[in-house]
Design an enzyme around this catalytic site. Structure first.
Site, mmCIF file in Angstrom:
data_model
loop_
_atom_site.group_PDB
_atom_site.id
_atom_site.type_symbol
_atom_site.label_atom_id
_atom_site.label_comp_id
_atom_site.label_asym_id
_atom_site.label_seq_id
_atom_site.Cartn_x
_atom_site.Cartn_y
_atom_site.Cartn_z
ATOM 1 N N LEU A 167 10.977 1.144 7.114
ATOM 2 C CA LEU A 167 10.410 1.634 5.866
ATOM 3 C C LEU A 167 11.231 2.840 5.397
ATOM 4 C CD1 LEU A 167 7.986 1.160 3.929
ATOM 5 C CD2 LEU A 167 6.972 3.164 4.997
ATOM 6 N N GLU B 159 11.789 2.344 14.304
ATOM 7 C CA GLU B 159 10.941 3.441 13.827
ATOM 8 C C GLU B 159 9.669 3.471 14.651
ATOM 9 O OE1 GLU B 159 9.732 2.606 9.705
ATOM 10 O OE2 GLU B 159 9.814 0.474 10.155
ATOM 11 N N LYS C 45 6.390 -2.037 1.880
ATOM 12 C CA LYS C 45 5.225 -1.446 2.553
ATOM 13 C C LYS C 45 4.013 -2.366 2.407
ATOM 14 C CE LYS C 45 3.143 3.157 3.238
ATOM 15 N NZ LYS C 45 3.265 3.170 4.685
ATOM 16 N N TYR D 164 0.826 -1.202 0.000
ATOM 17 C CA TYR D 164 0.000 0.000 0.000
ATOM 18 C C TYR D 164 0.857 1.248 0.000
ATOM 19 C CZ TYR D 164 0.727 0.994 5.033
ATOM 20 O OH TYR D 164 1.273 1.316 6.257
HETATM 21 N N1 PDD Z 1 2.858 5.082 7.329
HETATM 22 N N2 PDD Z 1 7.521 3.790 8.894
HETATM 23 C C1 PDD Z 1 6.368 3.097 8.904
HETATM 24 C C2 PDD Z 1 6.334 1.795 9.624
HETATM 25 C C3 PDD Z 1 5.221 3.613 8.259
HETATM 26 O O1 PDD Z 1 4.080 2.906 8.272
HETATM 27 C C4 PDD Z 1 5.297 4.878 7.616
HETATM 28 C C5 PDD Z 1 4.132 5.468 6.884
HETATM 29 C C6 PDD Z 1 6.526 5.569 7.640
HETATM 30 C C7 PDD Z 1 6.701 6.905 6.968
HETATM 31 O O2 PDD Z 1 6.737 6.781 5.565
HETATM 32 P P1 PDD Z 1 6.261 7.983 4.624
HETATM 33 O O3 PDD Z 1 7.051 9.172 5.008
HETATM 34 O O4 PDD Z 1 6.583 7.501 3.266
HETATM 35 O O5 PDD Z 1 4.785 8.165 4.875
HETATM 36 C C8 PDD Z 1 7.613 4.991 8.274
HETATM 37 C C9 PDD Z 1 1.682 5.556 6.622
HETATM 38 C C10 PDD Z 1 1.524 7.031 6.678
HETATM 39 C C11 PDD Z 1 0.463 4.784 7.120
HETATM 40 O O6 PDD Z 1 0.612 3.598 7.310
HETATM 41 O O7 PDD Z 1 -0.614 5.362 7.279
#
Ligand code: PDD
Length: 287
Positions: free
Chosen positions: A207, A183, A151, A33
């Site tokens: 991620l 994270e 992801k 996703y």
């Molecule tokens: N989550 N680490 C994890 C485990 C994440 O699920 C996310 C993003 C990030 C940040 O990635 P980015 O900057 O590309 O959004 C880091 C999204 C926002 C979610 O699951 O809703």
């Protein structure tokens, strides 16, 4: 009012969009996703999210959906028909439905990926009170699988982490593996010491955040130093500032970890400045 969503080439009212019970996304979490934010009706960092989607699909050998090259147009159309000013576009691609349950991947020549997109309206997404006040977090053990750079929709442990945070009366949790922070449950984690931003290096452990890449670039341009290395919860508690980044939180200051305040217990000046720069620059480049 019912949302319009996208499913496999069609724009449909949300209650008419149906996916098979045999879809591998449903049965096996065999799906990836992306979440892209929308500010002022425009998409933030869209190209980065599309590139990471392609990488996630490649890593899992899920075929690129036919709609891949139309994704920008589909995002824009959903934002338009649903009248989204501020909010998110959620996109999910599963390996599809083979019409039965089987651990073995189906033949991609006959089973096409399932593609779903929907919007979430969040008026004032960039001006939430948490950004001004900062968030409190706890630390928990990282019990996720070992390919967190992909992801996937396997979000059970991150959901459990959010519930642990909720029970503890705080906003979120940072996950710790072998003594070092990986994270946040849905964001990348950082601390600041002096003029230096410290964040875990990219690997299969975390991620590769699209917001992370942009924020580190802007930080460098603002003459801040960057150290990509492991750090512990103890080091974070003793740091001057802490923050997280994600597509929905942008840059969000962290003011307390496991009950200990960071710095003065209020959002740090550097994190707030990075948030300002990120929002300003991303809005300029929004599509
Ligand atoms: N989550 N680490 C994890 C485990 C994440 O699920 C996310 C993003 C990030 C940040 O990635 P980015 O900057 O590309 O959004 C880091 C999204 C926002 C979610 O699951 O809703």
């Amino acid at each position: 009012m019912s949302r319009t969503v996208y499913l496999n080439g069609e724009y449909l009212p949300e209650d008419e969009a149906k996916v098979s019970i045999f879809d591998r996304g449903f049965l096996m979490a065999d799906a990836v996703y992306e979440v892209t934010s929308v500010l002022g009706g425009k998409l933030i960092d869209f190209a980065g999210h599309q590139q990471r989607l392609e990488r996630s699909l490649n890593e899992l050998d899920i075929q690129k959906p036919d709609a891949f090259d139309d994704l920008l147009e589909i995002h824009r159309e959903l934002v338009r028909v649903n009248g989204i000013e501020d909010g998110l576009v959620y996109l999910q691609v599963t390996r599809g439905s083979p019409g039965d349950r089987d651990f073995v991947f189906p033949d991609p020549a006959t089973v096409k990926p399932t593609v779903v997109l929907f919007t979430q309206s969040m008026p004032g997404l960039a001006t939430r009170p948490e950004a001004r006040d900062g968030i409190k977090i706890i630390s928990i053990e990282d019990q996720r699988w070992a390919r967190r750079d992909i992801k996937t929709v396997q979000l059970l442990y991150p959901s459990m982490g959010k519930m642990m945070a909720k029970k503890a009366g705080v906003h979120d949790a940072w996950m710790v593996q072998d003594g070092a922070v990986t994270e946040g449950t849905s964001n990348n984690a950082y601390i600041i010491r002096g003029n230096t931003i410290i964040t875990r290096a990219l690997s299969q452990d975390i991620l590769h955040g699209i917001t992370r890449a942009a924020v580190l670039r802007f930080a460098q341009e603002a003459q801040m130093l960057i150290e990509e290395r492991d750090f512990t919860i103890e080091e974070a508690i003793g740091a001057d500032e802490a923050f997280v980044t994600s597509a929905s939180a942008f840059v969000m200051p962290v003011i307390e970890i496991d009950g200990s305040v960071i710095g003065d217990g209020v959002p740090g000046g550097r994190a707030l400045r990075l948030r300002e720069i990120y929002l300003e620059e991303s809005l300029k480049a929004a599509v």
